[in-house]
Design an enzyme around this catalytic site. Structure first.
Site, PDB file in Angstrom:
ATOM      1  N   THR A  97       0.849  -1.199   0.000  1.00 23.68           N
ATOM      2  CA  THR A  97       0.000   0.000   0.000  1.00 23.68           C
ATOM      3  C   THR A  97       0.889   1.255   0.000  1.00 23.68           C
ATOM      4  O   THR A  97       2.105   1.163   0.193  1.00 23.68           O
ATOM      5  CB  THR A  97      -0.945   0.004   1.225  1.00 23.68           C
ATOM      6  N   LYS A 225      14.755   5.128   3.569  1.00 18.19           N
ATOM      7  CA  LYS A 225      15.509   3.896   3.288  1.00 18.19           C
ATOM      8  C   LYS A 225      16.733   3.805   4.198  1.00 18.19           C
ATOM      9  O   LYS A 225      17.023   2.748   4.761  1.00 18.19           O
ATOM     10  CB  LYS A 225      15.939   3.872   1.816  1.00 18.19           C
TER      11      LYS A 225
HETATM   12  N1  LIG Z   1       6.803   1.858  -7.567  1.00 17.24           N
HETATM   13  C1  LIG Z   1       7.961   1.351  -7.205  1.00 17.24           C
HETATM   14  O1  LIG Z   1       8.796   0.980  -8.055  1.00 17.24           O
HETATM   15  C2  LIG Z   1       8.284   1.164  -5.731  1.00 17.24           C
HETATM   16  C3  LIG Z   1       9.593   0.788  -5.371  1.00 17.24           C
HETATM   17  C4  LIG Z   1       9.878   0.529  -4.015  1.00 17.24           C
HETATM   18  C5  LIG Z   1       8.889   0.675  -3.058  1.00 17.24           C
HETATM   19  N2  LIG Z   1       7.642   1.098  -3.428  1.00 17.24           N
HETATM   20  C6  LIG Z   1       6.603   1.213  -2.401  1.00 17.24           C
HETATM   21  O2  LIG Z   1       5.607   0.234  -2.668  1.00 17.24           O
HETATM   22  C7  LIG Z   1       4.322   0.722  -2.350  1.00 17.24           C
HETATM   23  C8  LIG Z   1       3.418   0.614  -3.574  1.00 17.24           C
HETATM   24  O3  LIG Z   1       3.945   1.388  -4.623  1.00 17.24           O
HETATM   25  P1  LIG Z   1       3.131   1.513  -5.989  1.00 17.24           P
HETATM   26  O4  LIG Z   1       4.007   2.197  -6.943  1.00 17.24           O
HETATM   27  O5  LIG Z   1       2.525   0.198  -6.323  1.00 17.24           O
HETATM   28  O6  LIG Z   1       1.973   2.527  -5.535  1.00 17.24           O
HETATM   29  P2  LIG Z   1       0.509   2.618  -6.132  1.00 17.24           P
HETATM   30  O7  LIG Z   1       0.533   2.305  -7.590  1.00 17.24           O
HETATM   31  O8  LIG Z   1      -0.067   3.896  -5.658  1.00 17.24           O
HETATM   32  O9  LIG Z   1      -0.250   1.397  -5.424  1.00 17.24           O
HETATM   33  C9  LIG Z   1      -0.684   1.385  -4.108  1.00 17.24           C
HETATM   34  C10 LIG Z   1      -2.104   0.872  -4.127  1.00 17.24           C
HETATM   35  O10 LIG Z   1      -2.576   0.683  -2.797  1.00 17.24           O
HETATM   36  C11 LIG Z   1      -3.984   0.878  -2.818  1.00 17.24           C
HETATM   37  N3  LIG Z   1      -4.470   1.224  -1.491  1.00 17.24           N
HETATM   38  C12 LIG Z   1      -4.592   2.457  -0.908  1.00 17.24           C
HETATM   39  N4  LIG Z   1      -5.098   2.329   0.330  1.00 17.24           N
HETATM   40  C13 LIG Z   1      -5.304   1.007   0.543  1.00 17.24           C
HETATM   41  C14 LIG Z   1      -5.832   0.253   1.608  1.00 17.24           C
HETATM   42  N5  LIG Z   1      -6.249   0.838   2.740  1.00 17.24           N
HETATM   43  N6  LIG Z   1      -5.923  -1.088   1.468  1.00 17.24           N
HETATM   44  C15 LIG Z   1      -5.513  -1.717   0.352  1.00 17.24           C
HETATM   45  N7  LIG Z   1      -5.029  -1.049  -0.730  1.00 17.24           N
HETATM   46  C16 LIG Z   1      -4.915   0.304  -0.622  1.00 17.24           C
HETATM   47  C17 LIG Z   1      -4.218   2.006  -3.833  1.00 17.24           C
HETATM   48  O11 LIG Z   1      -5.375   1.823  -4.628  1.00 17.24           O
HETATM   49  P3  LIG Z   1      -6.879   1.950  -4.147  1.00 17.24           P
HETATM   50  O12 LIG Z   1      -6.951   3.127  -3.200  1.00 17.24           O
HETATM   51  O13 LIG Z   1      -7.603   2.171  -5.404  1.00 17.24           O
HETATM   52  O14 LIG Z   1      -7.155   0.662  -3.514  1.00 17.24           O
HETATM   53  C18 LIG Z   1      -3.050   1.855  -4.806  1.00 17.24           C
HETATM   54  O15 LIG Z   1      -3.402   1.299  -6.046  1.00 17.24           O
HETATM   55  C19 LIG Z   1       4.506   2.157  -1.848  1.00 17.24           C
HETATM   56  O16 LIG Z   1       4.503   2.158  -0.454  1.00 17.24           O
HETATM   57  C20 LIG Z   1       5.875   2.560  -2.404  1.00 17.24           C
HETATM   58  O17 LIG Z   1       6.534   3.493  -1.562  1.00 17.24           O
HETATM   59  C21 LIG Z   1       7.318   1.325  -4.743  1.00 17.24           C
END
Ligand SMILES: NC(=O)c1ccc[n+]([C@@H]2O[C@H](COP(=O)([O-])OP(=O)(O)OC[C@H]3O[C@@H](n4cnc5c(N)ncnc54)[C@H](OP(=O)(O)O)[C@@H]3O)[C@@H](O)[C@H]2O)c1
Length: 339
Positions: A97, A225
């Site tokens: 999330t 990090k």
């Molecule tokens: N992108 C990367 O390459 C990357 C790299 C390292 C770490 N991260 C970390 O990984 C995490 C996800 O990144 P991401 O890029 O996938 O972000 P993202 O695309 O914004 O995905 C996060 C998802 O979580 C959902 N969400 C929000 N509140 C929620 C809840 N209460 N329960 C369940 N789902 C919920 C959101 O959609 P809905 O509100 O529609 O459900 C959203 O689609 C973040 O914390 C980020 O810091 C990302």
């Protein structure tokens, strides 16, 4: 007989989808190589969840990740994580999330609920661990469970594994890290003469920077990090507020040129220094010399250097900076929890 590993996924955005796809792609390989039968049993969005294991559409669904969870027949609006973690199954929570560095939610609630019901954790999100590292680790210790978070600590770049396994027995005297690919790419473009605004706009068009890039360019992504790496590697209890944090908004092509004139380059460095028992952690643009181990970390690459008492300087660089690379680091953590 392969060991069954049920997985529940929270968050179904870039990383969550990439993880589902990768876990399906690698299913046979992981079963054959590691004797683990990974099964993603449920996935949650903020509005509800869907059971995946018994869903006849799940296989097709995994192959078409553009489909929405809500299109599955098992989609249940309002379904909660605790409805699924009923104690009859034990496995891993894959937490993806959004990272809220102030409250830690929603990841904090999810992680507490999972640990209290006997589930291990592989997290990509940083918020919960940043806000309550010691508390979560204490629940895990009491329950005899693992919390792994490679996805939150530079993902494909091995940082925690090196610090906690490869450097066992050595004292880590200092750490320098280029831990955010986005800022490293922007600083490289400034060195080539682009203004900060133009470099940022370009990074957003290329999908390297987020529409809201403040977490990265103001240094908080790197800070978080570093906080987690230092806490895990040195058994510290640093909070984000303990770090002095400066981002890259004030770096200009001129400041990069001035650094270059001295044979240096400006990089956003997450740095831990140690003077006996006194630790200092900071994030700031630093002009590093050509002899610095991270001098040649270019573009969206990341790198980390550990300065140790007995093993010299140990450096790791590279690793994919995208959702698939992050998903791969979560898969690694899950395999390593059970092997
Ligand atoms: N992108 C990367 O390459 C990357 C790299 C390292 C770490 N991260 C970390 O990984 C995490 C996800 O990144 P991401 O890029 O996938 O972000 P993202 O695309 O914004 O995905 C996060 C998802 O979580 C959902 N969400 C929000 N509140 C929620 C809840 N209460 N329960 C369940 N789902 C919920 C959101 O959609 P809905 O509100 O529609 O459900 C959203 O689609 C973040 O914390 C980020 O810091 C990302």
């Amino acid at each position: 007989m392969p060991k069954q590993v049920p997985i529940v996924l929270t968050g179904f955005g870039n990383v969550g989808r990439a993880f589902l796809k990768l876990a399906r792609e690698k299913h046979a390989f992981v079963r054959e190589r590691y004797g683990l039968d990974l099964k993603i049993v449920a996935a949650f969005r903020s509005t509800g969840g869907a059971m995946l294991d018994d869903d006849p559409g799940a296989a097709t669904f995994a192959a078409s990740p553009e489909l929405k969870l809500e299109t599955l027949p098992t989609w249940t609006p309002g379904l909660r994580l605790v409805d699924v973690l009923d104690g009859s199954l034990l496995g891993v929570l894959a937490e993806t999330t959004p990272s809220n560095l102030k409250t830690g939610e929603p990841g904090l609630g999810y992680m507490r609920a999972a640990l209290n019901r006997g589930w291990n954790i592989a997290a990509a999100s940083k918020g919960a661990l940043s806000v309550n590292f010691a508390g979560l680790m204490e629940i895990a210790r009491r329950q005899g469970l693992s919390i792994k978070f490679s996805g939150a600590t530079a993902a494909s770049l091995p940082t925690l594994d090196v610090a906690t396994i490869s450097l066992s027995g050595a004292e880590i005297l200092g750490i320098d890290g280029i831990l955010t690919g986005t800022t490293n790419h922007i600083l490289g473009r400034l060195e080539e003469g682009l203004t900060f605004d133009a470099a940022l706009r370009e990074a957003q068009i290329l999908g390297i920077a987020e529409p809201d890039p403040s977490m990265d360019i103001d240094g908080w992504d790197t800070a978080c990090k570093l906080q987690l790496i230092v806490n895990a590697a040195l058994g510290m209890g640093l909070t984000l507020g303990d770090l002095a944090v400066q981002g890259i908004r004030d770096v200009t092509p001129e400041s990069q040129r001035a650094a270059r004139a001295e044979g240096k380059i400006l990089k956003l460095i997450g740095r831990m220094t140690r003077d006996g028992d006194h630790f200092r952690a900071s994030v700031a643009p630093v002009a590093i010399e050509a002899s610095h181990p991270l001098y040649r970390v270019h573009g969206t690459n990341k790198g980390i250097a550990f300065f140790t008492d007995t093993m010299g300087t140990v450096v790791v660089t590279g690793g994919k900076s995208d959702p698939r690379g992050t998903a791969a680091s979560m898969l690694k953590d899950i395999i390593n929890i059970y092997r």
